[in-house]
Design a protein around this motif. Sequence first.
Motif, PDB file in Angstrom:
ATOM      1  N   ALA A   1       0.993  -1.273   0.010  1.00  0.00           N
ATOM      2  CA  ALA A   1       0.114   0.002   0.164  1.00  0.00           C
ATOM      3  C   ALA A   1       0.792   1.304   0.144  1.00  0.00           C
ATOM      4  O   ALA A   1       2.158   1.196   0.530  1.00  0.00           O
ATOM      5  N   TYR A   2       0.254   2.552  -0.541  1.00  0.00           N
ATOM      6  CA  TYR A   2       0.804   3.624  -0.319  1.00  0.00           C
ATOM      7  C   TYR A   2      -0.125   4.686   0.150  1.00  0.00           C
ATOM      8  O   TYR A   2      -1.365   4.396   0.189  1.00  0.00           O
ATOM      9  N   THR A   3       0.536   5.459   1.019  1.00  0.00           N
ATOM     10  CA  THR A   3      -0.449   6.688   1.625  1.00  0.00           C
ATOM     11  C   THR A   3       0.048   7.973   0.939  1.00  0.00           C
ATOM     12  O   THR A   3       1.359   8.303   1.057  1.00  0.00           O
ATOM     13  N   LEU A   4      -0.780   8.642   0.159  1.00  0.00           N
ATOM     14  CA  LEU A   4      -0.245   9.847  -0.523  1.00  0.00           C
ATOM     15  C   LEU A   4      -0.801  11.032   0.174  1.00  0.00           C
ATOM     16  O   LEU A   4      -2.183  11.222   0.261  1.00  0.00           O
ATOM     17  N   GLY A   5      -0.068  11.929   0.667  1.00  0.00           N
ATOM     18  CA  GLY A   5      -0.310  13.071   1.431  1.00  0.00           C
ATOM     19  C   GLY A   5       0.685  14.227   1.469  1.00  0.00           C
ATOM     20  O   GLY A   5       1.383  14.463   0.476  1.00  0.00           O
ATOM     21  N   THR A   6       0.968  14.368   2.525  1.00  0.00           N
ATOM     22  CA  THR A   6       2.337  15.377   2.610  1.00  0.00           C
ATOM     23  C   THR A   6       3.581  14.826   2.145  1.00  0.00           C
ATOM     24  O   THR A   6       4.197  15.269   1.520  1.00  0.00           O
ATOM     25  N   GLU A   7       3.771  13.497   2.557  1.00  0.00           N
ATOM     26  CA  GLU A   7       4.889  12.692   1.905  1.00  0.00           C
ATOM     27  C   GLU A   7       4.064  11.505   1.336  1.00  0.00           C
ATOM     28  O   GLU A   7       2.937  11.382   1.256  1.00  0.00           O
ATOM     29  N   LEU A   8       4.766  10.587   0.765  1.00  0.00           N
ATOM     30  CA  LEU A   8       4.269   9.243   0.322  1.00  0.00           C
ATOM     31  C   LEU A   8       4.850   8.186   1.343  1.00  0.00           C
ATOM     32  O   LEU A   8       5.868   7.972   1.393  1.00  0.00           O
ATOM     33  N   GLY A   9       3.879   7.430   2.149  1.00  0.00           N
ATOM     34  CA  GLY A   9       4.294   6.356   2.926  1.00  0.00           C
ATOM     35  C   GLY A   9       3.971   5.105   2.047  1.00  0.00           C
ATOM     36  O   GLY A   9       3.225   4.983   1.176  1.00  0.00           O
ATOM     37  N   THR A  10       4.976   3.895   2.479  1.00  0.00           N
ATOM     38  CA  THR A  10       4.985   2.714   1.838  1.00  0.00           C
ATOM     39  C   THR A  10       4.707   1.765   2.791  1.00  0.00           C
ATOM     40  O   THR A  10       5.516   1.752   3.784  1.00  0.00           O
ATOM     41  N   GLY A  11       3.764   0.937   2.725  1.00  0.00           N
ATOM     42  CA  GLY A  11       3.577  -0.066   3.455  1.00  0.00           C
ATOM     43  C   GLY A  11       3.497  -1.587   2.937  1.00  0.00           C
ATOM     44  O   GLY A  11       2.901  -1.791   1.915  1.00  0.00           O
ATOM     45  N   TRP A  12       4.052  -2.538   3.581  1.00  0.00           N
ATOM     46  CA  TRP A  12       4.105  -3.957   2.854  1.00  0.00           C
ATOM     47  C   TRP A  12       3.916  -4.905   3.963  1.00  0.00           C
ATOM     48  O   TRP A  12       4.679  -4.787   4.958  1.00  0.00           O
TER      49      TRP A  12
END
Length: 591
Positions: A376-387
């Motif tokens: 998954a990705y979280t798109l906001g102030t930065e880009l977070g990545t989850g696995w």
Amino acid sequence: MDNPTREFVNTARAGRPVYITDVRNRYNALPREQSFPLHIIVKTIDGGDRRLSLRLPRFLDSEEAEGRFTVDFFLAEIYNILSSLGGRKIILVNPENAPEAEVLVDEFNDKFCVDAKRSERSGYGKCLNVLDRILGALSDGKKGGCRKFRMELVTKDKTSKIESVVPAGRVAEMFALATRNLEEKTILGVDIGGTDIKLALSHDGRLVKFKEFDWFPASFTTVEELIDPVVVLVRLMGLAALAHQNGDTDLANRLEPAFAVTATVPEMLGIIEEVTAATGGAGFAFDAIGMCFPDVVVDNKIVGGEVFKTRGIRDALGADYDRSFSRLTDLDILLAPFVKPDGCVAIVNDGPMAAFTAGVEAAAKDPAAVANGVFAYTLGTELGTGWVTEQGAIPKIPLEVYNFIIDLGSWPEREYEPDDLRSINNFNTRLPGTLQKFACQSGVFRMALKYFPERRPDLLARLRDAGFIVEMDGYAGMGLYVPTGPKDMRKPFLEFMMGLVDSENDPDVNRIFENIGVALAVTGEEIDWILAPAARERILFGRLVKNPSCFSLVKKGAASRGAAALHVADNDMAETPLMRDLREHSEYTVA
């Protein structure tokens, strides 16, 4: 004779992107007489090996710009490997004894600041600081770690080629555990971001209270400015939990002013102290606190320390930064008094938590859907990545994918300092071409300034008139910036840009969001090369994809490069009782 490097340099000079995966593919296709092979063996954090291979063009006799481009490509690939996979050491196998390999090792030692102190490292060297802190946390603070991280050059691979066999996991069962035994439990969820902190309180498996607090942590100069608001917010939610547990509407009403988005820390603290005194000091202990923090987190310890949110503190403290940062590392200990003796404080990066959340919801509907894990990705102030892997594990790796260098081109945009809206340079490392300036809110702002002046000057004028863009003196002279005070304009600016997709239906507006999809596709290609996750699909969370029209354009851009399917975490994803509560809320959304 094919000279792809010359093409890449000309494209970069013309201000167009040169995607790193396109460079790798072209180089790997070069004939033997024009190129040489390299094998990269990463000695991973968990003690294993990861093998990757490249071909590079012979560059010692190249023109200066072309030779520099080839070296920068190699350094970018190593940087992406260490930013995502991490490692203790790299063994570079040079089977044809190419003299260029020695140049590359020297460049690595120099540009990654291998022998420098943490406070003196810059650029590529920032990722070694993160590895230092990760290995320090995993060794319970013992000295050593990757303080002397090395790239060893050899002509033969003498390491074991036996791959470890990982037993098949029961990932769906692991996800299902998250929704069990919630009866009479009070749990606080805290999501710490770059523009706000969101908190959600649940009791008996149902959501009962929310709080949102706006802030700008990159402007802070002390660690206490990061920690204190978090503690105040946890205390506030504890009083809200007490009011809910006792059915005390008077207490709930007295707390309500503190739940306004505009409530400041002093205002919230004043209400908390007043209410606590009136209730005789009655406190509340949660069964658990779960926190997402936008940095590398290992075993509940915040260990990265090189993100945008802590930039102001790094700049202010210099060599004293690590000593102060240790207080943030121990945030789990600081919050422990707010949970029951048999409770827990769990801290994780927001990316893995997004992947875990998506897995819980997907498994509730169809356990087979998560058999390969979740990415998954979280798109906001930065880009977070989850696995979450197919074994149900969250790997202990940096996974700082937002730092990936994906564009080796766009050279004119390198000339602006990082905070200038037109810049392609990373806020933290100053390295050009990172994902941070392509797929996050900064990417939206940058591309608006790239396309609007010539094609849509009317929209540029609207951005200026609304106060989203101001010309002022920055770190390196006059530039274009988004104001963060006295009112933080980042959220309104992003909302305005997202609204243009529906109101304008303009190709240049649409191209901004399509380019986000292209950047995610390039990132996916890089992730597949470095990490090889079994999960093929990507699930997107965050403000940038909550608008269906924007998400449709992101998908279109990704599909233009044949990317894996993208799915948005929207209300259709809600399967568990907690998530259905969120779906029905009038203000907050699943995304």
